[in-house]
Design an enzyme around this catalytic site. Structure first.
Site, short mmCIF file in Angstrom:
data_model
loop_
_atom_site.label_atom_id
_atom_site.label_comp_id
_atom_site.label_asym_id
_atom_site.label_seq_id
_atom_site.Cartn_x
_atom_site.Cartn_y
_atom_site.Cartn_z
N ASP A 12 -7.18 1.08 0.51
CA ASP A 12 -5.91 0.67 1.08
C ASP A 12 -5.60 -0.56 -0.26
O ASP A 12 -4.44 -0.28 -0.24
CB ASP A 12 -5.68 0.34 2.24
CG ASP A 12 -5.69 0.98 3.40
OD1 ASP A 12 -5.61 2.22 2.95
OD2 ASP A 12 -6.20 0.83 4.70
N GLU A 14 -4.55 0.60 -3.74
CA GLU A 14 -3.10 0.72 -3.64
C GLU A 14 -2.48 -0.05 -3.59
O GLU A 14 -1.45 0.45 -4.35
CB GLU A 14 -2.74 1.70 -2.51
CG GLU A 14 -3.66 3.35 -2.54
CD GLU A 14 -3.88 4.28 -1.38
OE1 GLU A 14 -3.76 5.71 -1.29
OE2 GLU A 14 -3.41 3.87 0.05
N GLU A 69 1.01 -1.07 -0.13
CA GLU A 69 0.03 -0.16 -0.31
C GLU A 69 0.61 1.37 -0.41
O GLU A 69 0.49 2.45 -0.40
CB GLU A 69 -1.05 -0.03 0.77
CG GLU A 69 -1.79 1.60 1.16
CD GLU A 69 -1.97 1.24 2.60
OE1 GLU A 69 -2.64 2.30 2.95
OE2 GLU A 69 -2.27 0.14 3.81
N ASP A 92 0.97 4.06 -2.80
CA ASP A 92 -0.15 5.68 -2.62
C ASP A 92 0.81 6.32 -3.02
O ASP A 92 0.27 7.00 -4.23
CB ASP A 92 0.54 5.82 -1.03
CG ASP A 92 0.07 7.26 -1.16
OD1 ASP A 92 -0.66 7.46 -0.59
OD2 ASP A 92 1.02 7.77 -0.46
#
Length: 239
Positions: A123, A126, A51, A55
């Protein structure tokens, strides 16, 4: 290399096909499996580190999409639009559009925590991007399917005076006009007709109800109520 569990392998291949990708394009299936494993399902092999990578990836894809398709926008517009594109709300919506919740391994109390589902899906989405990026060390497995979605959303955001964040827009209006913040009253619906309507919210200002709405989470219900209020106020202001 395929996973040791054929059933899980078939599941992940099904997801990849939803992205419009071929299953023989060099995907690291172990990373993808990890990207869809919540910390409650595994302490060590879960999506948290992926994650972190994802991001950065989703922000880069959003920035490149805006740079290439909306060159007339200012840097300020870029930042405002990107902040919406990479928000948990939008990412969870994208995740649901691909049925990501069907592939996410969750255990324990998180299964019953529907209020936190949007955050989990964002989450995991990502993390999936992180896994795809690390599979190829470039954006070739991501841009073909994510960029068109971001283009569509960016165009919608540019047409929307509230940038799709009606709570923020309504707050700006009430502060400018009345120097106070709106008040939200939220209750959980005891017998919702669908999971999309678990919470009911009202937004009030000076003892006057401005709008109401329902949503899967408290935040979603508040956004729905704020949208009704903001659009009504905007309509009044145009007359």
């Amino acid at each position: 290399m395929s996973l040791a569990y054929p059933r899980r392998q078939r599941q992940l291949e099904s997801l990849i096909k939803k992205f419009g990708l071929s299953t023989d394009v060099g995907i690291n299936w172990n990373l993808l499996d990890r990207a869809l494993t919540h910390p409650t399902a595994s302490d060590a092999e879960n999506y948290e580190q992926l994650e972190f990578v994802g991001d950065a990836v989703v922000r880069l894809v959003a920035a490149m999409t805006l740079w290439e398709h909306f060159p007339q926008c200012s840097v300020g517009d870029f930042a405002a639009i990107r902040s919406v594109l990479v928000s948990d709300r939008v990412l969870s919506q994208l995740a649901r559009s691909y049925g990501l919740e069907l592939y996410l391994l969750v255990a324990g109390s998180a299964i019953a925590d529907r209020a936190g589902q949007d955050s989990r899906l964002a989450d995991a989405f990502e993390a999936v991007l992180g896994a795809l990026y690390l599979s190829s060390n470039n954006l070739d497995l991501i841009r073909p399917w994510l960029e068109p979605r971001f283009c569509e959303l960016a165009s919608e955001i540019r047409r929307d005076p509230a940038r799709l964040n009606y709570k923020a827009a309504l707050q700006e209006w009430t502060q400018a006009e009345h120097k106070v913040l709106p008040e939200y009253k939220v209750v959980e619906i005891q017998h919702p007709q669908t999971n999309h309507e678990r919470f009911f919210a009202e937004v009030w200002l000076h003892n006057q109800k401005l709008g109401e709405g329902k949503g899967r989470s408290i935040k979603a219900a508040e956004q729905a109520a704020a949208k009704v209020a903001f659009l009504a106020l905007n309509h009044q202001g145009n007359h």
